[in-house]
Design a protein around this motif. Sequence first.
Motif, mmCIF file in Angstrom:
data_model
loop_
_atom_site.group_PDB
_atom_site.id
_atom_site.type_symbol
_atom_site.label_atom_id
_atom_site.label_comp_id
_atom_site.label_asym_id
_atom_site.label_seq_id
_atom_site.Cartn_x
_atom_site.Cartn_y
_atom_site.Cartn_z
ATOM 1 N N VAL A 1 0.963 -1.111 0.110
ATOM 2 C CA VAL A 1 0.003 -0.325 -0.298
ATOM 3 C C VAL A 1 0.941 1.044 0.472
ATOM 4 C CG1 VAL A 1 -1.397 0.950 1.084
ATOM 5 C CG2 VAL A 1 -1.650 -0.957 0.962
ATOM 6 N N ALA A 2 1.929 1.369 1.067
ATOM 7 C CA ALA A 2 2.831 2.302 0.725
ATOM 8 C C ALA A 2 3.495 2.424 0.345
ATOM 9 C CB ALA A 2 3.668 2.397 1.846
ATOM 10 N N LEU A 3 3.652 2.406 -0.947
ATOM 11 C CA LEU A 3 4.713 1.574 -2.522
ATOM 12 C C LEU A 3 3.368 2.672 -3.138
ATOM 13 C CD1 LEU A 3 7.192 -1.317 -2.340
ATOM 14 C CD2 LEU A 3 7.529 1.114 -2.147
ATOM 15 N N ASP A 4 1.913 1.988 -3.059
ATOM 16 C CA ASP A 4 1.999 1.880 -3.952
ATOM 17 C C ASP A 4 1.138 3.911 -3.967
ATOM 18 O OD1 ASP A 4 -0.465 1.409 -6.739
ATOM 19 O OD2 ASP A 4 -2.009 2.659 -4.858
ATOM 20 N N LEU A 5 0.892 4.002 -3.592
ATOM 21 C CA LEU A 5 0.700 5.224 -2.434
ATOM 22 C C LEU A 5 1.763 6.725 -2.808
ATOM 23 C CD1 LEU A 5 -1.684 4.841 0.319
ATOM 24 C CD2 LEU A 5 -2.588 5.472 -1.502
ATOM 25 N N SER B 1 -16.152 -5.471 -1.793
ATOM 26 C CA SER B 1 -15.944 -7.025 -2.469
ATOM 27 C C SER B 1 -14.904 -7.565 -1.618
ATOM 28 C CB SER B 1 -17.064 -7.702 -3.383
ATOM 29 O OG SER B 1 -15.986 -6.895 -4.235
ATOM 30 N N GLY B 2 -14.657 -9.116 -2.013
ATOM 31 C CA GLY B 2 -13.478 -9.756 -1.672
ATOM 32 C C GLY B 2 -13.304 -9.583 -0.043
ATOM 33 N N ASP B 3 -11.607 -11.063 -0.163
ATOM 34 C CA ASP B 3 -11.599 -11.616 1.281
ATOM 35 C C ASP B 3 -10.886 -10.564 2.611
ATOM 36 O OD1 ASP B 3 -8.670 -11.521 0.605
ATOM 37 O OD2 ASP B 3 -8.460 -13.450 0.409
ATOM 38 N N HIS B 4 -10.439 -10.788 3.095
ATOM 39 C CA HIS B 4 -9.740 -9.719 4.244
ATOM 40 C C HIS B 4 -8.679 -9.376 4.135
ATOM 41 C CE1 HIS B 4 -9.335 -7.865 8.507
ATOM 42 N NE2 HIS B 4 -8.246 -8.008 8.585
ATOM 43 N N LEU B 5 -7.549 -9.569 3.044
ATOM 44 C CA LEU B 5 -7.022 -9.042 2.395
ATOM 45 C C LEU B 5 -6.404 -8.714 1.245
ATOM 46 C CD1 LEU B 5 -4.218 -12.158 3.387
ATOM 47 C CD2 LEU B 5 -4.729 -9.853 4.846
ATOM 48 N N ALA B 6 -7.975 -8.680 0.670
ATOM 49 C CA ALA B 6 -8.308 -8.564 -1.016
ATOM 50 C C ALA B 6 -8.351 -6.766 -1.238
ATOM 51 C CB ALA B 6 -9.586 -8.270 -1.520
ATOM 52 N N ILE B 7 -8.401 -5.826 0.516
ATOM 53 C CA ILE B 7 -8.509 -4.828 0.644
ATOM 54 C C ILE B 7 -7.575 -4.247 0.805
ATOM 55 C CG2 ILE B 7 -8.975 -4.547 3.018
ATOM 56 C CD1 ILE B 7 -11.366 -2.880 2.548
ATOM 57 N N ILE B 8 -6.623 -5.004 0.600
ATOM 58 C CA ILE B 8 -5.171 -4.266 1.077
ATOM 59 C C ILE B 8 -3.441 -4.539 -0.440
ATOM 60 C CG2 ILE B 8 -4.921 -3.733 3.960
ATOM 61 C CD1 ILE B 8 -3.042 -5.929 3.429
ATOM 62 N N GLY C 1 -4.970 -3.000 -6.728
ATOM 63 C CA GLY C 1 -5.447 -3.305 -7.752
ATOM 64 C C GLY C 1 -6.239 -3.966 -7.597
ATOM 65 N N THR C 2 -6.887 -4.700 -6.433
ATOM 66 C CA THR C 2 -8.481 -5.208 -6.451
ATOM 67 C C THR C 2 -9.279 -4.027 -6.694
ATOM 68 O OG1 THR C 2 -8.463 -4.913 -3.979
ATOM 69 C CG2 THR C 2 -6.988 -6.894 -5.065
ATOM 70 N N ALA C 3 -10.966 -4.102 -6.328
ATOM 71 C CA ALA C 3 -11.296 -3.528 -6.469
ATOM 72 C C ALA C 3 -12.101 -2.963 -4.993
ATOM 73 C CB ALA C 3 -12.548 -3.602 -6.840
ATOM 74 N N ALA C 4 -11.997 -3.626 -3.586
ATOM 75 C CA ALA C 4 -11.862 -2.935 -2.372
ATOM 76 C C ALA C 4 -10.606 -1.948 -2.491
ATOM 77 C CB ALA C 4 -11.350 -4.437 -1.478
ATOM 78 N N TYR C 5 -9.103 -2.064 -2.499
ATOM 79 C CA TYR C 5 -7.913 -1.127 -2.621
ATOM 80 C C TYR C 5 -8.697 -0.199 -3.199
ATOM 81 C CZ TYR C 5 -3.765 1.183 -2.391
ATOM 82 O OH TYR C 5 -2.778 2.403 -1.602
ATOM 83 N N GLU C 6 -9.505 0.017 -4.471
ATOM 84 C CA GLU C 6 -9.403 1.087 -5.333
ATOM 85 C C GLU C 6 -10.016 2.045 -4.779
ATOM 86 O OE1 GLU C 6 -8.260 2.244 -7.900
ATOM 87 O OE2 GLU C 6 -6.195 1.260 -7.631
ATOM 88 N N THR C 7 -11.141 1.288 -3.773
ATOM 89 C CA THR C 7 -11.842 2.274 -3.063
ATOM 90 C C THR C 7 -11.658 2.860 -2.241
ATOM 91 O OG1 THR C 7 -14.761 0.884 -3.565
ATOM 92 C CG2 THR C 7 -13.836 1.916 -1.679
#
Length: 230
Positions: free
Chosen positions: A21-25, A204-211, A214-220
């Motif tokens: 996450v840090a690298l992406d930001l 949507s997705g599991d507990h780690l998708a959000i971090i 590239g996933t929809a949860a992270y994009e949110t």
Amino acid sequence: MVVIHGGYWREGYTAELGIPVALDLMARGFAVWNLEYRRAGSDGAEGAGGWPATFEDVASGIDALIGIAHQYGLNQLKIAALGHSAGGHLAVWAAGRGTLPDGAPGANPKASLIGVVSQAGLLDFTAAWRLNLSAGAVENLMGSTPAEQAAHYTVADPIAHLPVGVPIHAVHSSEDESVPFGISQAYVAAAVSAGDPAELHETSGDHLAIITPGTAAYETSRLLIEKLLL
């Protein structure tokens, strides 16, 4: 942007969880503070985290930004936090530090957060204890039950310090099997009732998708970070 990792506050999980996450930001132009803190051990080892060390570490880690803001050309009045799971709990707790009584861990903050994006955060702390999430993770962190140390739990529970006066965005998947969606629902309902600009964002997705970038949860989550800081 302060990134606070999860792992149910346990010693086996480190700030490495926050690196993707840090690298992406960073690649998108944000200054990122990937914050580590002492985690709660299972053996009561000297120097381990838990109450109050974990909370003190998060508070002092955020306050340290005031000392380095000028050095790096940062705006010390524009600090937000992104926290996942246990890190979501700590990030939202940090947003409410100004409401803590004198002498409490984290009271009298030097740095104030302008908002938080909580990713599947454990925002209803006492409910997380009651549900015995992750085999007693809350009690492992606190070293006590709410009945034994009610005052400690009050300080540690973000839902006990409303209103905080800044936007809290709770991003959470209804498919999450590690932290129930209802934990975020309960916090946001209480925050809105108290007059805070809190919002619940179902993904949507599991507990780690959000971090996972590239996933929809992270994009949110990322779009909400931009909303806070840009």
